[in-house]
Design a protein around this motif. Structure first.
Motif: not given
Length: 538
Positions: A369, A372, A396, A420-421, A424, A428
């Motif tokens: 993470v 990013r 995170a 994790d996606r 993320q 963001e």
């Protein structure tokens, strides 16, 4: 969730086990059919189980020579079946159910305890779980069923609530008699039994009269959770009992009640997957060998450890997340409603295991993470100054925890799940609100001292603290080493293995459960004293 109840007839228990895998719509239909049959059963007659199975399922089964079962046993088992099946398939009250009254409201109306209402399944009082908008399912009974029981069992209902009709003067005499007896007896319960025998009423009636009066037995009141906190610190049971002015048996019950109440208040409501209610759910969802070894039991101490080498999940996200959800669901089910010491102990083991799985997921995905942020900065994350670095790592970790509870496992393929996606994307969105964290061209910062992190997982999940060992117990156990550390490490999972229950440790050491419980309590007390002694030295 109500404690598990046993069937009186083996045939009915077998039928319930066969229907355990039915989908929710079919389970609700089985409940409706069973409720209809409850009102038709004559307790003085006998019925073949083939007839009962047909009325519940709608299918005829050739059972060969079908034994006759007494109607009283069938009626009790039908109410048990309704209670058990409606727990996994609750229904929203509507026209088909009619008016619904909760078990607490009915207990107050009839002047009896909720435990008494649970025992009245033998009279056809079918307790049932009902859904509520945005809240936990509630245990109640249809008004039509409650009215029928009150009419046909009027004498029993009236006799059970008799203590409520004591004249005010008689109630005052009971309260005064209990107050006189307390100093002469070893416990409040013994005083209440003596007064009950002298006045010709039940001990339960005396207890409720005393409780309703708000009187005190002359003992110091303790705040909520006090008993559980003392036990978690490793304070011996006799010392807690002496400080509270209670017997050791009463103190032990208060510790169990405090633990259950705290877990029930802090554990999240995890939606149950259809597989959670299956009999083999535990062996399937928790059967992967790696779920019990190499787990993370505590938060990383500094940012360098949290931002270390990325761990390859290797498609394990779905398995770990399903196990985490199942453990929390099972633990909550064990502490909602009537609880027993063994049930609360197992719930605590489940919560500790779930906490370790969650920390393991966070450890796996924190470096990924943070990539990013590194891409936005065009530099490694460790080049951030100490305060922004600490905020970035904790942010995170919080996003990973949030993702772990927001993903709907019923709509995602196991091999395609990537926590994790999901984290993320949330990370963001949070970074957009804090542009100072990812401004490119920043001069690299040096960290001669470790950047100490807070426990972001604990802040997001207060239920972890409910099962954490007392302050300094880990440090004290490390000072002691030897058997004390081994016992406490097995209970809390300090070596990265899943937490062990008292029953499992007793089997491993060839000891009884009570003897192992005493050994663990003594180890916790020794660790507490060792930690306090080390503070005095420094």
């Amino acid at each position: 969730m109500a404690a598990a109840v046993a069937y009186l007839t083996q045939a009915m228990a077998d039928l319930a086990r066969q229907l355990a895998f039915a989908p929710v719509p079919a389970a609700r239909k089985h409940v409706a059919n069973a409720l209809a049959l409850v009102g038709e059963i004559d307790p003085d007659q006998s019925y073949p189980m083939g007839f009962v199975a047909f009325r519940i399922t709608g299918f005829r089964v050739d059972r060969g020579l079908d034994d006759l079962v007494p109607g009283a046993s069938i009626r009790t088992d039908l109410c048990t079946f309704v209670l058990e099946v409606s727990r996994r398939a609750p229904i929203m009250p509507d026209r088909s159910t009619g008016e619904v009254v909760t078990i607490a409201e009915l207990a107050e109306r009839w002047s009896v305890s909720e435990r008494t209402l649970r025992r009245w399944r033998r009279f056809g009082l079918a307790l049932e779980w009902f859904e509520r908008d945005g809240a936990e399912p509630v245990l109640g009974v249809r008004e039509s069923i409650a009215s029928g029981v009150q009419v046909h069992q009027a004498r029993i209902v009236a006799r059970a609530g008799k203590f409520r009709r004591l004249a005010p003067a008689e109630r005052r005499k009971v309260i005064e008699a209990v107050a006189r007896e307390v100093p002469r007896t070893a416990s409040l319960a013994q005083a209440q039994r003596s007064v009950a025998a002298a006045h010709g009423i039940t001990a339960e009636a005396v207890r409720l009269i005393w409780q309703a009066s708000g009187a005190s037995a002359g003992r110091a009141t303790r705040p909520d959770g006090w008993f559980a906190r003392c036990a978690a610190r490793g304070i011996p049971l006799p010392s807690i009992a002496q400080a509270a002015g209670l017997s050791t048996a009463h103190t032990s019950r208060r510790i169990v009640a405090d633990r259950a109440a705290r877990l029930a208040q802090t554990l999240p409501h995890v939606p149950a997957l259809p597989t959670f209610v299956h009999a083999e759910a535990s062996s399937v969802l928790l059967g992967a060998p790696w779920l019990g070894h190499g787990l993370v039991h505590r938060a990383p101490h500094d940012a360098a450890a949290a931002c270390g080498t990325t761990h390859e999940a290797n498609g394990r996200d779905f398995t770990a997340l399903a196990a985490l959800r199942f453990l929390l669901w099972r633990a909550r089910a064990g502490v909602v409603g009537p609880t027993r010491p063994g049930t609360v102990d197992r719930a605590q083991v489940d919560v500790r295991w779930a906490a370790m799985l969650l920390r393991t997921l966070v450890s796996w995905h924190t470096p990924g993470v943070l990539q990013r942020l590194a891409a936005m900065m065009e530099a490694p994350v460790m080049q951030l100054p100490a305060d922004p670095l600490r905020k970035a790592v904790e942010l995170a970790q919080s996003c990973i925890v949030h993702a772990a509870f927001q993903i709907d496992l019923s709509t995602v393929a196991p091999h395609r799940l990537r926590i994790d996606r999901v984290a993320q994307l949330a990370f963001e969105q949070q970074l957009v609100r804090q542009p100072n964290l990812h401004a490119p061209g920043r001069a690299p910062a040096m960290h001669p001292q470790p950047v100490v992190l807070g426990d972001a997982v604990l802040r997001a999940c207060p239920w972890i603290e409910a099962v954490a060992p007392g302050c300094g117990q880990h440090a004290g156990a490390q000072l002691l080493g030897g058997t004390a550390f081994e016992l406490l490490a097995a209970v809390h999972g300090w070596r990265g293995d899943r937490p062990r229950s008292i029953e499992e440790m007793a089997a491993d050491h060839g000891a009884t459960r009570s003897a192992m419980h005493v050994r663990v309590a003594e180890a916790a007390d020794a660790a507490r004293r060792a930690w306090r002694a080390s503070l005095a030295v420094h």
